[in-house]
Design a protein around this motif. Sequence first.
Motif, PDB file in Angstrom:
ATOM      1  N   SER A 114      39.591  32.597  72.071  1.00 22.92           N
ATOM      2  CA  SER A 114      38.980  31.463  71.387  1.00 22.92           C
ATOM      3  C   SER A 114      37.532  31.772  71.017  1.00 22.92           C
ATOM      4  CB  SER A 114      39.042  30.214  72.263  1.00 22.92           C
ATOM      5  OG  SER A 114      40.376  29.833  72.503  1.00 22.92           O
ATOM      6  N   LEU A 115      36.796  32.392  71.937  1.00 22.65           N
ATOM      7  CA  LEU A 115      35.413  32.752  71.658  1.00 22.65           C
ATOM      8  C   LEU A 115      35.334  33.803  70.554  1.00 22.65           C
ATOM      9  CD1 LEU A 115      32.404  32.608  72.255  1.00 22.65           C
ATOM     10  CD2 LEU A 115      32.771  34.241  74.135  1.00 22.65           C
ATOM     11  N   HIS A 116      36.228  34.766  70.605  1.00 22.65           N
ATOM     12  CA  HIS A 116      36.257  35.802  69.562  1.00 22.65           C
ATOM     13  C   HIS A 116      36.515  35.178  68.196  1.00 22.65           C
ATOM     14  CE1 HIS A 116      38.398  38.964  67.165  1.00 22.65           C
ATOM     15  NE2 HIS A 116      37.328  39.635  67.538  1.00 22.65           N
ATOM     16  N   ALA A 117      37.421  34.218  68.152  1.00 22.89           N
ATOM     17  CA  ALA A 117      37.714  33.534  66.885  1.00 22.89           C
ATOM     18  C   ALA A 117      36.495  32.753  66.396  1.00 22.89           C
ATOM     19  CB  ALA A 117      38.906  32.594  67.063  1.00 22.89           C
ATOM     20  N   GLU A 118      35.748  32.173  67.318  1.00 19.65           N
ATOM     21  CA  GLU A 118      34.540  31.413  66.955  1.00 19.65           C
ATOM     22  C   GLU A 118      33.446  32.319  66.413  1.00 19.65           C
ATOM     23  OE1 GLU A 118      30.784  29.489  69.330  1.00 19.65           O
ATOM     24  OE2 GLU A 118      32.759  29.301  70.255  1.00 19.65           O
ATOM     25  N   LEU A 119      33.223  33.455  67.076  1.00 18.85           N
ATOM     26  CA  LEU A 119      32.098  34.308  66.712  1.00 18.85           C
ATOM     27  C   LEU A 119      32.401  35.251  65.565  1.00 18.85           C
ATOM     28  CD1 LEU A 119      30.703  35.227  70.254  1.00 18.85           C
ATOM     29  CD2 LEU A 119      29.989  33.396  68.710  1.00 18.85           C
ATOM     30  N   GLY A 120      33.664  35.606  65.391  1.00 18.30           N
ATOM     31  CA  GLY A 120      34.007  36.463  64.270  1.00 18.30           C
ATOM     32  C   GLY A 120      34.490  37.829  64.691  1.00 18.30           C
ATOM     33  N   GLY A 121      35.021  38.533  63.722  1.00 13.50           N
ATOM     34  CA  GLY A 121      35.706  39.793  63.983  1.00 13.50           C
ATOM     35  C   GLY A 121      34.814  40.946  64.365  1.00 13.50           C
ATOM     36  N   ASP A 122      33.476  40.784  64.268  1.00 11.06           N
ATOM     37  CA  ASP A 122      32.595  41.884  64.638  1.00 11.06           C
ATOM     38  C   ASP A 122      32.346  41.937  66.140  1.00 11.06           C
ATOM     39  OD1 ASP A 122      31.201  39.498  64.572  1.00 11.06           O
ATOM     40  OD2 ASP A 122      29.298  40.438  64.019  1.00 11.06           O
ATOM     41  N   THR A 123      32.906  40.990  66.895  1.00 11.57           N
ATOM     42  CA  THR A 123      32.782  41.031  68.352  1.00 11.57           C
ATOM     43  C   THR A 123      33.990  41.747  68.956  1.00 11.57           C
ATOM     44  OG1 THR A 123      33.853  38.869  68.589  1.00 11.57           O
ATOM     45  CG2 THR A 123      31.443  38.904  68.446  1.00 11.57           C
ATOM     46  N   TRP A 124      33.746  42.388  70.074  1.00 14.43           N
ATOM     47  CA  TRP A 124      34.786  43.116  70.801  1.00 14.43           C
ATOM     48  C   TRP A 124      35.051  42.362  72.093  1.00 14.43           C
ATOM     49  CZ3 TRP A 124      35.099  45.172  75.652  1.00 14.43           C
ATOM     50  CH2 TRP A 124      36.066  46.163  75.898  1.00 14.43           C
ATOM     51  N   PHE A 125      36.317  42.290  72.509  1.00 13.63           N
ATOM     52  CA  PHE A 125      36.605  41.565  73.745  1.00 13.63           C
ATOM     53  C   PHE A 125      37.774  42.207  74.479  1.00 13.63           C
ATOM     54  CE2 PHE A 125      39.625  39.802  70.799  1.00 13.63           C
ATOM     55  CZ  PHE A 125      40.723  39.430  71.557  1.00 13.63           C
ATOM     56  N   ARG A 126      37.801  41.936  75.786  1.00 13.07           N
ATOM     57  CA  ARG A 126      38.919  42.394  76.609  1.00 13.07           C
ATOM     58  C   ARG A 126      38.968  41.558  77.891  1.00 13.07           C
ATOM     59  NH1 ARG A 126      39.698  48.634  77.807  1.00 13.07           N
ATOM     60  NH2 ARG A 126      40.180  48.467  75.585  1.00 13.07           N
ATOM     61  N   ALA A 127      40.170  41.200  78.296  1.00 10.10           N
ATOM     62  CA  ALA A 127      40.361  40.502  79.571  1.00 10.10           C
ATOM     63  C   ALA A 127      40.266  41.529  80.697  1.00 10.10           C
ATOM     64  CB  ALA A 127      41.707  39.791  79.596  1.00 10.10           C
ATOM     65  N   VAL A 128      39.301  41.341  81.597  1.00  2.34           N
ATOM     66  CA  VAL A 128      39.053  42.289  82.679  1.00  2.34           C
ATOM     67  C   VAL A 128      38.694  41.525  83.947  1.00  2.34           C
ATOM     68  CG1 VAL A 128      37.438  44.046  83.540  1.00  2.34           C
ATOM     69  CG2 VAL A 128      38.319  44.207  81.218  1.00  2.34           C
TER      70      VAL A 128
END
Length: 252
Positions: free
Chosen positions: A40-54
């Motif tokens: 959800s946060l990635h969708a809010e901030l945009g595709g230039d952010t990187w994320f991973r569940a850790v």
Amino acid sequence: MNRILITGAASGIGLATAQRLHARGWRLGLLDVNDHALRSLHAELGGDTWFRAVDVTDPAACQAAADDFAAQAGGLDVLFNSAGLLRMGPVEEVDLADHHRTLEINVLGVLHMSLACLPHLKRSERPRVLNMSSASALYGVPDLAVYSASKFAVRGLTEALNLEWRRHGIQVQDLMPPFVNTPMVTGQTYRAPVLERMGVKLSAEDIARAAEQALESQRVHTPVGLPFRVTVLLEKLAPRWVTREILRHLSR
């Protein structure tokens, strides 16, 4: 462009810091155990952010995440160890498994992520590690005994690493706020007397602002909020029993 990896990024202080720094053009790597909230946060901030569940208690997962983000972003400048856990209650009434989990996330999680990021930070021009400590690292707080102990450990680790990693040019710092209006505090089923007496005066956005300011300073410790800054000054000037008596009063 500054590149930052934030743990606990999907909620509370980590979330507010991610939003603030993204608005200022930082390149973000977002880590959290909550995959749905991260997406959800990635969708809010945009595709230039990187994320991973850790889960930061897993050192192999921490290493893989640090390596993958640094490869994707072309390096790493700042690690913000924001992930944390709090369980309020008389120490003997809190489940032992919760005590263990608190120490694993709040202490070992900081160590795991710091070691995982070290090779990448060593290649940065202005490398920083920013840890979430707490006002409860100044003097042990009743009904937050293990949480308080974990933040003492973070404070000590911050000071030691700041000295050790000076040879790598890495500044290691921490933030020390009192209670903050985040789900970690507001979601407690047990309300410690010290919380009721002190109240919750700070927002996650206040801590995000303090984090940004700390990263521009040379301070090792950043007490947050005027009342706590006064308490820190009092701790330096007055006998230690004064702080003990203040906490005893607040905890009634």
